[in-house]
Design an enzyme around this catalytic site. Structure first.
Site, PDB file in Angstrom:
ATOM      1  CD  GLU A 181      -6.325  -4.326  -4.904  1.00 27.14           C
ATOM      2  OE1 GLU A 181      -5.207  -4.851  -4.682  1.00 27.14           O
ATOM      3  OE2 GLU A 181      -7.344  -4.616  -4.257  1.00 27.14           O
TER       4      GLU A 181
ATOM      5  CE  LYS B  29     -10.792  -7.001  -0.931  1.00 29.78           C
ATOM      6  NZ  LYS B  29     -10.549  -5.630  -0.458  1.00 29.78           N
TER       7      LYS B  29
ATOM      8  CG  ASP C 270     -10.775  -4.075  -3.725  1.00 31.97           C
ATOM      9  OD1 ASP C 270     -11.937  -4.410  -3.512  1.00 31.97           O
ATOM     10  OD2 ASP C 270      -9.905  -4.106  -2.815  1.00 31.97           O
TER      11      ASP C 270
ATOM     12  CG  ASP D 132      -5.052  -2.004  -2.808  1.00 30.49           C
ATOM     13  OD1 ASP D 132      -5.658  -1.070  -3.378  1.00 30.49           O
ATOM     14  OD2 ASP D 132      -5.630  -2.853  -2.097  1.00 30.49           O
TER      15      ASP D 132
ATOM     16  CE  LYS E 210      -3.761  -2.547   1.299  1.00 30.77           C
ATOM     17  NZ  LYS E 210      -5.176  -2.454   0.948  1.00 30.77           N
TER      18      LYS E 210
HETATM   19  O1  OSB Z   1      -7.969  -3.114  -0.388  1.00 36.69           O
HETATM   20  O2  OSB Z   1      -7.582  -5.175  -0.380  1.00 36.69           O
HETATM   21  C1  OSB Z   1      -7.831  -4.141   0.236  1.00 36.69           C
HETATM   22  C2  OSB Z   1      -7.797  -4.825   3.998  1.00 36.69           C
HETATM   23  C3  OSB Z   1      -8.805  -3.979   4.420  1.00 36.69           C
HETATM   24  C4  OSB Z   1      -9.427  -3.189   3.495  1.00 36.69           C
HETATM   25  C5  OSB Z   1      -9.070  -3.241   2.143  1.00 36.69           C
HETATM   26  C6  OSB Z   1      -8.087  -4.107   1.723  1.00 36.69           C
HETATM   27  C7  OSB Z   1      -7.410  -4.886   2.668  1.00 36.69           C
HETATM   28  C8  OSB Z   1      -6.313  -5.793   2.352  1.00 36.69           C
HETATM   29  C9  OSB Z   1      -6.124  -6.950   3.290  1.00 36.69           C
HETATM   30  O3  OSB Z   1      -5.528  -5.601   1.467  1.00 36.69           O
HETATM   31  C10 OSB Z   1      -5.673  -8.191   2.646  1.00 36.69           C
HETATM   32  C11 OSB Z   1      -5.692  -9.353   3.628  1.00 36.69           C
HETATM   33  O4  OSB Z   1      -6.780  -9.747   4.097  1.00 36.69           O
HETATM   34  O5  OSB Z   1      -4.607  -9.853   3.923  1.00 36.69           O
HETATM   35 MG    MG Z   2      -7.779  -3.492  -2.486  1.00 35.46          MG
END
Ligand code: OSB
Ligand code: MG
Length: 367
Positions: A211, A260, A236, A186, A163
């Protein structure tokens, strides 16, 4: 089939380490676990809504409200031939996908148990193992981030996601230190099209994808961005349904989709999206929401479907919570894969004493 009851456990689990995104730093997760009893067989599931409306407008409290006051009254009155019928039966309830998905996924799990088959097989999955990637939150320093990446590579993960937080300079340093690692970023919607030069600079670092760079409601500008950069855009937060996936693909707003199940209304919708994307040459992967073992197990099974060809954010249980709610834990092997359990349903045992220990509230909804 009839859904006889839905038990909602509200649970709070402490994370081993904080997790920071462009919206917040969290040190624990509060979430809902469901037991959905279908013709005497209990299915379990997890709602991915967080305490705060940051990733999504849905929260723990709105999910409770939506399930208790709107979703349960419908599903506890209905008769179903197949779990695919559940989401369409809730058509008149707008939004609240995470709440709907929690109930739908519990139904699917019970359905798989009734058939005595693993959830992945019942969904139409083929894989006996899945490739695991890892999502690393924003760290306190670049040094800490580099250290963390080295540890995760050592544990076998097939792809590293970071991130950004500090943008191009960080990606450059990560690339210099790890020139051959499959790497992605991301942004969780932290940028606008004004940042185009930044994304053009990122093109130099051979990223697998970027992402959700832009606002979640702004599919059109993602299409504009994708035309101007080489790095594939992955969506996402923007994809909430099969219809959204079709629009994004038609528009050229992404070349990869993160699925998801909670975000798209459940496992039936996830299966349909991965199929459509596959037909259009768009690979998908399974995202994560810092789930406990119950949600994580669902993600393992979902990832067995054919078009989940990229490593997902489905990582080892040991990275997350001080105490895990299933046995055995979801384990990533040294080659970066997770073996899909072969038992009925999710194929992991729920530790109900641990659920009780960390439970904040419980509600039982009956027919
Ligand atoms: O954007 O994928 C995301 C966690 C909380 C909110 C958004 C995101 C995430 C993660 C966590 O990237 C990934 C994981 O569960 O290991
Ligand atoms: Mg994401």
């Amino acid at each position: 089939m009839r859904i006889e009851s839905i038990t909602i456990h509200e649970v709070k689990l402490d994370l081993k380490h904080f997790f920071e995104t462009s919206f917040s730093r969290v040190t624990y997760q509060r979430f809902l676990l469901l037991e959905v009893v279908v013709d005497g067989v209990t299915g379990v599931s997890e709602c991915i809504a967080d305490e705060a409306p940051s990733y999504s407008y849905e929260t723990v409290k709105t999910s409770l409200h939506a399930i208790e006051d709107f979703i349960a009254p419908v599903v506890l009155k209905s008769e179903y031939q197949h779990p695919d019928e559940l989401l369409p039966s809730l058509r008149h309830i707008r939004g609240h996908n995470m709440a709907k998905a929690a109930v739908e996924m519990g139904f699917w799990e019970a359905y798989a148990r009734m058939r005595g088959e693993p959830l992945g097989i019942v969904l139409g999955g083929e894989r006996t193992e899945i490739a695991s990637g890892v999502s690393i939150g924003i760290q306190d320093s670049v040094g800490k981030l580099l250290e963390k990446i080295a540890t995760e590579i050592g544990d076998g993960y097939r792809r590293i996601k970071i991130k950004p937080g500090w943008d191009v300079a960080v990606v450059r340093q990560v690339r210099e230190r790890f020139p051959d690692t499959p790497l992605m970023v991301d942004a969780n919607s932290a940028y606008t099209l004004d940042d185009l030069p930044l994304f053009q600079e990122l093109d130099a670092f051979d990223l697998m994808m970027v992402e959700q760079p832009l606002h979640y409601e702004d599919m059109w500008n993602h299409a504009t961005l994708q035309k101007k950069i080489r790095t594939p855009v992955c969506l996402d937060e923007s994809i909430h349904s099969l219809g959204d996936a079709r629009s994004a693909i038609e528009m050229g707003a992404c070349r990869i989709i993160n699925i998801k199940a909670g975000r798209v209304g459940g496992l039936s919708a996830s299966r349909d999206i991965q199929r459509l994307a596959g037909e259009r040459g768009i690979p998908v992967w399974c995202g994560g929401m810092l789930e406990s073992g119950i949600g994580r197990a669902h993600n393992v099974h979902l990832s067995t479907l054919a078009n989940f060809t990229l490593p997902g954010d489905v990582a080892d249980s040991k990275r997350y919570f001080v105490e895990e709610l299933i046995e055995p834990r979801v384990e990533v092997r040294p080659d970066g894969t997770i073996e899909v359990p072969r038992g009925p349903g999710i194929g992991y045992q729920v530790l109900w004493d641990k659920v009780e220990k960390h439970r904040v509230s419980r509600r039982i909804l009956n027919r």
